[in-house]
Design a protein around this motif. Structure first.
Motif, short mmCIF file in Angstrom:
data_model
loop_
_atom_site.label_atom_id
_atom_site.label_comp_id
_atom_site.label_asym_id
_atom_site.label_seq_id
_atom_site.Cartn_x
_atom_site.Cartn_y
_atom_site.Cartn_z
N VAL A 107 0.71 -1.42 0.06
CA VAL A 107 0.04 -0.12 -0.08
C VAL A 107 0.99 1.34 0.03
N TYR A 108 1.87 1.33 0.59
CA TYR A 108 2.97 2.50 0.48
C TYR A 108 4.42 1.90 0.78
N THR A 109 5.20 2.57 0.28
CA THR A 109 6.70 2.21 0.55
C THR A 109 7.44 2.83 1.48
N GLY A 110 6.83 3.92 2.16
CA GLY A 110 7.56 4.75 3.10
C GLY A 110 8.71 5.54 2.59
N ARG A 111 8.61 5.83 1.53
CA ARG A 111 9.72 6.74 1.02
C ARG A 111 9.26 7.90 0.11
N PRO A 112 8.83 8.92 0.65
CA PRO A 112 8.95 9.56 2.15
C PRO A 112 8.03 9.05 2.96
N ALA A 113 7.92 8.79 4.27
CA ALA A 113 6.94 8.50 4.96
C ALA A 113 5.71 9.50 5.01
N SER A 114 6.03 10.59 4.69
CA SER A 114 4.98 11.60 4.65
C SER A 114 3.96 11.46 3.71
N GLN A 167 1.74 9.00 1.57
CA GLN A 167 1.03 7.77 1.75
C GLN A 167 -0.39 7.93 0.95
N PRO A 168 -0.40 8.42 -0.18
CA PRO A 168 -1.86 8.62 -0.81
C PRO A 168 -2.71 7.37 -0.97
N VAL A 169 -2.13 6.34 -1.22
CA VAL A 169 -3.02 5.15 -1.11
C VAL A 169 -3.64 4.79 0.13
N SER A 170 -2.98 4.73 0.99
CA SER A 170 -3.38 4.83 2.82
C SER A 170 -4.65 5.84 2.44
N LEU A 171 -4.24 7.03 2.48
CA LEU A 171 -5.29 7.88 2.65
C LEU A 171 -6.62 7.69 2.04
N GLY A 172 -6.24 7.13 0.74
CA GLY A 172 -7.59 6.97 -0.11
C GLY A 172 -8.54 5.78 0.57
N LEU A 173 -7.68 4.93 0.94
CA LEU A 173 -8.40 3.76 1.50
C LEU A 173 -9.13 4.31 3.01
N ALA A 174 -8.49 5.00 3.55
CA ALA A 174 -9.14 5.46 4.98
C ALA A 174 -10.24 6.33 4.54
#
Length: 410
Positions: free
Chosen positions: A331-338, A340-347
């Motif tokens: 869902v995210y790479t952590g590069r950079p940790a700030s 995380q668009p896919v995670s935000l879309g799921l949330a």
């Protein structure tokens, strides 16, 4: 061949205009008097089986109405010259089919690799000039690369082989091009869905002869829309992330004495987790656990659709999303940790839809798109809220396309 009306049933006038512009562009670029032919290839949406195909698993997918449409004409100089709006032009000498590492990751490598695959299998190749327009936007998660590969292979099939090559073999040659010439170790899911079309269940236990079956159900009657939301982020620097999923699953399989996870069982994995952890690390174990659960979910999703139990299907979609997030970790790479668009879309999807509908990461993951099954009475709200965050036009409401790569009467 099929007609434009048959392919674009609900939007024929718009696509007639689109085709007219392409014909004019072709004439402007290549001159009058050429025997123009028209081809189309669809994008695809993965429904179930996230990152299972490359370990010989099962997948449920659908071709969608966003496509590549192009006008081409043959030439006698053994060059493929392709122009597409928004993309670098390609002009290749296809008498030279050696792998060029400097072309890795480019559309030129795809074209050269497809030509090589045709020759290796004893099929004809030849030159053509063409212009095209793609609605399968790069990075949209709808597999623009597979759509392009199937588009090129469909042209070669119809122009130089009488259209005799079947859809599954077209997909296999496109996968070969992407693996060997483009340097991306993808499975066969994307190419097979674009080539075969409709809703399809695929079993890659034997990738040389995958089992590809149509799934017959009326999605329009469910009262839901199939949405894909482009949350942003480039796929350009994610090849290593995609490759690591496959590599770690195969490393886990190797620790269990097999080449692919499909060659062994969940029970064997559970009995030998300590050994796999020591050999491959924890993430490889988690990704292997995802593989077995996701593989079983494909069968359950298909059964739910065929029995008309759409509520059960939606629960399975959400379970797939959780597994991709927690175990497969794509869902995210952590590069950079700030970022995380896919995670935000799921949330946001979970917040907006609550107990209704379903949502999951879409396709390869790490950046790009999510998929959502949205009740039609919530569609305007869902699309509006997602586009507030991710931009106008970021939420695609899709239709399922019953035709793969085709030549059109036009």
């Amino acid at each position: 061949m099929i007609t434009l009306q048959e392919l674009y049933t609900n939007e024929t006038p718009r696509h007639n205009e689109r085709l007219a512009k392409l014909k004019a562009q072709f004439t402007q670029r290549f001159g009058e008097g050429r025997a123009q032919r028209v081809f189309s290839s669809p994008g695809r949406s993965e429904i179930g089986g996230n990152h299972t195909d490359h370990n010989h698993g099962k997948v449920l997918a659908a071709a969608v109405n966003l496509d590549i449409l192009g006008v081409v004409a043959g030439n006698d100089n053994m060059r493929i010259c392709v122009y597409s709006a928004g993309h670098k032009p390609n002009d290749l000498d296809i008498t030279k089919l050696d792998i060029d590492p400097q072309e890795y990751g480019t559309s030129a490598s795809m074209i050269r690799g497809i030509c090589a695959a045709f020759v290796q299998r004893g099929y004809n190749i030849g030159g053509f000039d063409g212009v095209s327009h793609s609605e399968v936007l790069s990075g949209s998660g709808l597999s623009s690369s597979a759509a392009f590969e199937v588009y090129i292979a469909t042209i070669l099939n119809h122009m130089y082989n009488g259209g005799k090559i079947d859809a599954v073999e077209i997909a296999q040659m496109c996968q070969y091009a992407e693996n060997v010439y483009t340097g991306k170790p993808c499975g066969l899911l994307d190419q097979a869905t674009c080539a075969v079309a409709g809703f399809v269940a695929m079993d890659f236990a034997d990738p040389a002869t995958p089992v590809v079956e149509k799934v017959d159900f009326d999605f329009a009657a469910t009262g839901h829309a199939l949405c894909v939301v482009n949350t942003g982020g480039s796929h350009a620097d994610l090849t290593d992330d995609y490759a690591a999923v496959r590599a770690e699953m195969q490393a886990a399989a190797a620790a269990l004495g097999c080449e692919f996870l499909r060659d062994t069982t969940l029970e064997n994995l559970l009995a030998n987790i300590a050994t796999v952890r020591e050999a491959c690390g924890d993430r490889a174990v988690l990704r292997a656990l995802h593989f077995y659960a996701e593989n079983d979910r494909v069968d359950a999703q298909r059964a739910a659709l065929e029995s008309g139990d759409f509520a059960a299907f939606l629960q399975l979609i959400k379970a797939s999303g959780r597994s991709s997030y927690m175990y497969n970790q794509n869902v995210y790479t952590g590069r950079p940790a700030s970022e995380q668009p896919v995670s935000l879309g799921l949330a946001l999807s979970e917040t907006l839809l609550g107990e209704r509908g379903a949502w999951r990461v879409h396709g390869g993951g790490f950046a790009g798109t999510i998929q959502a099954f949205v009740p039609v009475d919530m569609l305007d709200t869902y699309r509006g809220e997602m586009e507030k965050v991710f931009g106008a036009g970021s939420c695609y409401v899709l239709q399922v396309r019953p035709h793969g790569g085709v030549e059109l009467h036009a």
